[in-house]
Design an enzyme around this catalytic site. Structure first.
Site, PDB file in Angstrom:
ATOM      1  N   HIS A 291      40.336  41.524  39.201  1.00  0.00           N
ATOM      2  CA  HIS A 291      40.065  42.235  37.959  1.00  0.00           C
ATOM      3  C   HIS A 291      40.437  41.424  36.723  1.00  0.00           C
ATOM      4  O   HIS A 291      39.765  41.511  35.691  1.00  0.00           O
ATOM      5  CB  HIS A 291      40.784  43.583  37.953  1.00  0.00           C
ATOM      6  CG  HIS A 291      40.292  44.515  39.012  1.00  0.00           C
ATOM      7  ND1 HIS A 291      38.975  44.908  39.089  1.00  0.00           N
ATOM      8  CD2 HIS A 291      40.932  45.116  40.047  1.00  0.00           C
ATOM      9  CE1 HIS A 291      38.832  45.723  40.127  1.00  0.00           C
ATOM     10  NE2 HIS A 291      40.001  45.859  40.720  1.00  0.00           N
ATOM     11  N   HIS A 369      18.145  31.227 -11.650  1.00  0.00           N
ATOM     12  CA  HIS A 369      19.117  31.348 -10.549  1.00  0.00           C
ATOM     13  C   HIS A 369      19.064  30.093  -9.664  1.00  0.00           C
ATOM     14  O   HIS A 369      18.468  30.130  -8.581  1.00  0.00           O
ATOM     15  CB  HIS A 369      18.791  32.582  -9.700  1.00  0.00           C
ATOM     16  CG  HIS A 369      19.944  33.072  -8.863  1.00  0.00           C
ATOM     17  ND1 HIS A 369      20.225  32.617  -7.611  1.00  0.00           N
ATOM     18  CD2 HIS A 369      20.889  34.004  -9.120  1.00  0.00           C
ATOM     19  CE1 HIS A 369      21.265  33.249  -7.115  1.00  0.00           C
ATOM     20  NE2 HIS A 369      21.688  34.097  -8.010  1.00  0.00           N
TER      21      HIS A 369
END
Length: 466
Positions: A291, A369
């Protein structure tokens, strides 16, 4: 030949079964219930106030002692793997798993009874497409201390091979393979959990396996067994007599398969990797799995999937004729220059769209921009993604020219790369849920130069134009 897109599934009706938890020894009722699309597997504690939920997600793994244990906000789910293996093995995508205790019933120590319950409930196909992670490159995790290793490699379907070596005479090297998920019920589901005698003694000393008996766990006797130990085992298992068979198994339990231990380890791998959160197409080779290594591998795979999803630019040939050119787009969208921000559409299905915007120095926003340092504003990148998503949304109506899409909400916006003149923006938008009542929610990505530039979750509403 293109793969057939499979739909998600859930169960037709709820179904319950009862038993005891292996470690808690508590009576517990488990109920499988249908769940909506894109839910996945969700545990729900009905014995607690407000019935809190714990998703089957590897990020909630808190420990892997004697099982894979989850915890979310103080709410725990113990030994989740056998239930999850059944869900994956039957290829069910969405389920609520209700429990009135922290631990599912151990039943016979396998997934058999969960499989039978789910089959009794029946399955139904849902509208949403099934998400599947396709393994294209080897993913590997190795635990140096134990020598355990798990590898995922490309394959045509989900396959798992486990190779175990316990280094004992009674249980040595074993292998098991699952070539097709459709064989899970017949070949893997009834493989029971197992333990060694020395582990059983330790667990009993610590007050664990209160729900254990010789019908839900194979016990391999790997040491000399004295009368005092036998006495303790008789009390623990409520048996008048206990013996060791010539094959080294405690009492008279008969193996289902000579390699039942390796098959159960394979079952555990399937259950633990369910915590990745998506279907897997690839071959998993697990050497000495457990696990801990299973869930560590699941964490690594989940990170890889997340990174690839964010950075996996759609593979399109920009030299091929598009599905829709700018004239086709203007027949669908009301936007016009200078605010039409998508030039071509290369893919369009019921659930996703891929479009392109060629960014040139002639864009009017570059005037301000920024002078001398032209950068495409992020808000316009989002607008361009939204226009591309508008084409996907309007595909759901028969006469898109008579409808408009309006922004309702923008979430989780992130800007990763600057976009400058000369760049080609590639947009990919996917529906997060089927369109209902004109509401459309999409995951949006914009890529430039092979990298993720912008991402966001967009929500829009389809409205008939006057």
């Amino acid at each position: 030949m293109a793969d057939r897109i499979l739909k998600q599934t859930t169960i037709r009706e709820e179904v319950s079964l009862e038993g005891v938890g292996l470690h808690t020894g508590k009576e517990v009722k488990l109920t499988f219930k249908p769940a909506p699309e894109n839910t996945g597997y969700v545990f729900r504690r009905t014995d607690l106030d407000d019935k809190p939920e714990v998703e089957a997600d590897v990020s909630y793994v808190v420990n892997t002692r004697r099982g894979t244990n989850l915890e979310k906000n103080g709410v725990t789910i113990q030994t989740s793997e056998h239930v999850l293996a059944a869900c994956v093995g039957l290829e069910i995508d969405n389920l609520y798993i209700e429990l009135d205790a922290s631990e599912p019933p151990i039943m016979d120590g396998s997934s058999k009874f969960f499989v039978e319950a789910l089959e009794k409930a029946g399955t139904v196909e849902q509208e949403a497409d099934r998400e599947e992670y396709i393994v294209n490159e080897i993913i590997c995790y190795r635990d140096e201390e134990s020598g355990s290793e798990i590898i995922a490699m490309p394959a045509e379907e989900y396959q798992v091979t486990t190779m175990v070596d316990f280094g004992t005479k009674v249980l040595g090297t074993q292998n098991a393979s699952l070539e097709h998920l459709s064989d899970f019920k017949r070949e893997i589901a009834d493989s029971r959990t197992f333990s060694f005698l020395h582990e059983i003694e330790t667990l009993l000393e610590h007050g664990l396996i209160k729900g254990g008996d010789l019908n839900n766990a194979i016990v391999y006797v790997d040491k000399e067994i004295g009368e005092e130990t036998l006495k303790k085992l008789r009390v623990a298992f409520n048996r008048e007599d206990i013996s060791v068979k010539p094959n080294g198994i405690l009492d008279n339990l008969t193996l289902h398969y000579p390699n039942e231990a390796a098959r159960h380890k394979l079952l555990d791998v399937l259950g633990d990797l369910a915590l990745v959160g998506t279907r897997i197409r690839g071959k998993i080779i697990a050497t000495k799995p457990g696990h801990h290594v299973n869930t560590e591998f699941a964490k690594k795979m989940a990170k890889v999937i997340k990174a690839e999803k964010r950075n996996n630019m759609p593979k399109i040939d920009l030299n091929q004729p598009p599905l829709m050119d700018v004239n086709d787009i203007m027949n669908t969208l009301p936007h016009r220059s200078p605010f039409l921000l998508v030039d071509k559409i290369y893919e369009l299905t019921d659930s996703h769209v891929i479009g392109v915007k060629n960014v040139t120095m002639n864009e009017p926003f570059f005037v301000g921009h920024f002078p001398g340092k032209p950068v495409m504003p992020g808000v316009l990148q989002v607008e361009a993604m939204a226009q591309t998503g508008g084409i996907l949304a309007l595909k759901s109506v028969p006469d898109p020219e008579n409808y408009l899409t309006y922004f309702m909400k923008i979430d989780n916006v992130r800007f990763k790369q600057q976009v400058v003149p000369g760049d080609t923006l590639i947009f990919k938008l996917e529906l997060l849920a089927p369109i209902r009542r004109g509401i459309c929610q999409m995951q949006a990505y914009a890529y430039v130069n092979g990298k993720l530039a912008t991402e966001a979750i967009l929500m829009a509403q389809i409205v008939k134009s006057k």
